[in-house]
Design a protein around this motif. Structure first.
Motif, PDB file in Angstrom:
ATOM      1  N   ASP A 108       2.333   6.081   4.163  1.00 12.32           N
ATOM      2  CA  ASP A 108       2.177   6.938   2.981  1.00 12.32           C
ATOM      3  C   ASP A 108       2.812   8.294   3.271  1.00 12.32           C
ATOM      4  O   ASP A 108       2.149   9.313   3.371  1.00 12.32           O
ATOM      5  CB  ASP A 108       0.700   7.088   2.628  1.00 12.32           C
ATOM      6  CG  ASP A 108       0.470   7.886   1.363  1.00 12.32           C
ATOM      7  OD1 ASP A 108       1.409   8.001   0.547  1.00 12.32           O
ATOM      8  OD2 ASP A 108      -0.656   8.392   1.189  1.00 12.32           O
ATOM      9  N   LEU A 144       0.935   3.662  -1.902  1.00 12.80           N
ATOM     10  CA  LEU A 144       2.304   3.255  -1.586  1.00 12.80           C
ATOM     11  C   LEU A 144       2.911   2.748  -2.881  1.00 12.80           C
ATOM     12  O   LEU A 144       2.443   1.766  -3.455  1.00 12.80           O
ATOM     13  CB  LEU A 144       2.335   2.141  -0.535  1.00 12.80           C
ATOM     14  CG  LEU A 144       1.767   2.454   0.835  1.00 12.80           C
ATOM     15  CD1 LEU A 144       1.917   1.252   1.749  1.00 12.80           C
ATOM     16  CD2 LEU A 144       2.397   3.686   1.437  1.00 12.80           C
ATOM     17  N   GLU A 145       3.912   3.449  -3.354  1.00  8.05           N
ATOM     18  CA  GLU A 145       4.579   3.029  -4.583  1.00  8.05           C
ATOM     19  C   GLU A 145       6.062   3.286  -4.454  1.00  8.05           C
ATOM     20  O   GLU A 145       6.504   3.997  -3.577  1.00  8.05           O
ATOM     21  CB  GLU A 145       3.992   3.741  -5.810  1.00  8.05           C
ATOM     22  CG  GLU A 145       4.025   5.243  -5.738  1.00  8.05           C
ATOM     23  CD  GLU A 145       3.263   5.906  -6.884  1.00  8.05           C
ATOM     24  OE1 GLU A 145       2.892   5.202  -7.846  1.00  8.05           O
ATOM     25  OE2 GLU A 145       3.046   7.110  -6.815  1.00  8.05           O
ATOM     26  N   GLU A 187       8.303   3.422  -0.944  1.00 10.44           N
ATOM     27  CA  GLU A 187       7.323   3.242   0.136  1.00 10.44           C
ATOM     28  C   GLU A 187       6.762   1.823   0.111  1.00 10.44           C
ATOM     29  O   GLU A 187       6.717   1.145   1.134  1.00 10.44           O
ATOM     30  CB  GLU A 187       6.157   4.222  -0.009  1.00 10.44           C
ATOM     31  CG  GLU A 187       6.456   5.649   0.331  1.00 10.44           C
ATOM     32  CD  GLU A 187       5.261   6.551   0.076  1.00 10.44           C
ATOM     33  OE1 GLU A 187       5.185   7.580   0.750  1.00 10.44           O
ATOM     34  OE2 GLU A 187       4.414   6.235  -0.780  1.00 10.44           O
ATOM     35  N   SER A 188       6.334   1.390  -1.052  1.00 14.83           N
ATOM     36  CA  SER A 188       5.761   0.057  -1.197  1.00 14.83           C
ATOM     37  C   SER A 188       6.798  -1.015  -0.891  1.00 14.83           C
ATOM     38  O   SER A 188       6.536  -1.959  -0.135  1.00 14.83           O
ATOM     39  CB  SER A 188       5.221  -0.124  -2.619  1.00 14.83           C
ATOM     40  OG  SER A 188       4.789  -1.439  -2.822  1.00 14.83           O
ATOM     41  N   LYS A 189       7.968  -0.862  -1.469  1.00 11.04           N
ATOM     42  CA  LYS A 189       9.040  -1.844  -1.279  1.00 11.04           C
ATOM     43  C   LYS A 189       9.389  -1.990   0.199  1.00 11.04           C
ATOM     44  O   LYS A 189       9.470  -3.103   0.723  1.00 11.04           O
ATOM     45  CB  LYS A 189      10.268  -1.403  -2.080  1.00 11.04           C
ATOM     46  CG  LYS A 189      11.448  -2.332  -1.987  1.00 11.04           C
ATOM     47  CD  LYS A 189      12.599  -1.798  -2.826  1.00 11.04           C
ATOM     48  CE  LYS A 189      13.847  -2.639  -2.660  1.00 11.04           C
ATOM     49  NZ  LYS A 189      14.978  -2.091  -3.401  1.00 11.04           N
ATOM     50  N   CYS A 222       7.580  -1.139   2.840  1.00  9.56           N
ATOM     51  CA  CYS A 222       6.445  -1.672   3.590  1.00  9.56           C
ATOM     52  C   CYS A 222       6.390  -3.191   3.447  1.00  9.56           C
ATOM     53  O   CYS A 222       6.286  -3.911   4.443  1.00  9.56           O
ATOM     54  CB  CYS A 222       5.150  -1.035   3.092  1.00  9.56           C
ATOM     55  SG  CYS A 222       3.673  -1.724   3.862  1.00  9.56           S
TER      56      CYS A 222
END
Length: 134
Positions: free
Chosen positions: A59, A66-67, A70-72, A74
């Motif tokens: 984060d 996480l969006e 960041e999410s992708k 991860c």
């Protein structure tokens, strides 16, 4: 994202590097890679503090979520790491992953659009694809 650092997110014995935004104390441009391998080892041992440490690296914008990238990144790193280290995972970990993944895989394979309808032709084609090695 502004400046960035690399975060290593290993699941077994090697690491997959992925770029995450860095803010403040979490790193800055040119910061060395974060060795999350040790962090994940501590997580496997039940160390809740290690979970917090890993989250802090993921984060990077400190938003609590996480969006976007960041999410992708991860998700991509975890998938890549699991697939590249599947042969080195313990039988217990493989069994746990299979129990979680198989139901999702079967639903997505047999009813990919999620409409709740599966024709005989769709079933036949998709079950063969799912059950035969690629």
């Amino acid at each position: 994202f502004g400046s960035s650092a690399f975060c290593r997110l290993p699941i077994a014995t090697s690491s997959v590097d992925f770029e995450v935004a860095a803010m403040g104390a979490k790193g800055s441009k040119g910061a060395p890679p974060v060795d999350v391998h040790a962090i994940l080892g501590r997580i496997q041992a039940g160390d809740a503090k290690a979970v917090e440490e890993c989250w802090a690296h993921l984060d990077a914008d400190n938003s609590g979520v996480l969006e976007g990238e960041e999410s992708k990144k991860c998700l991509q790193a975890v998938v890549a790491e699991l697939l590249s280290n599947m042969d080195t995972l313990s039988p217990e970990v493989v069994k746990s992953l299979a129990k979680a993944a198989v139901p999702v895989f079967v639903v997505k394979t047999l009813d990919p659009d999620g409409d709740g309808k599966i024709t005989k032709d769709e079933f036949s084609a998709r079950i063969l694809k799912a059950m035969t090695p690629s």
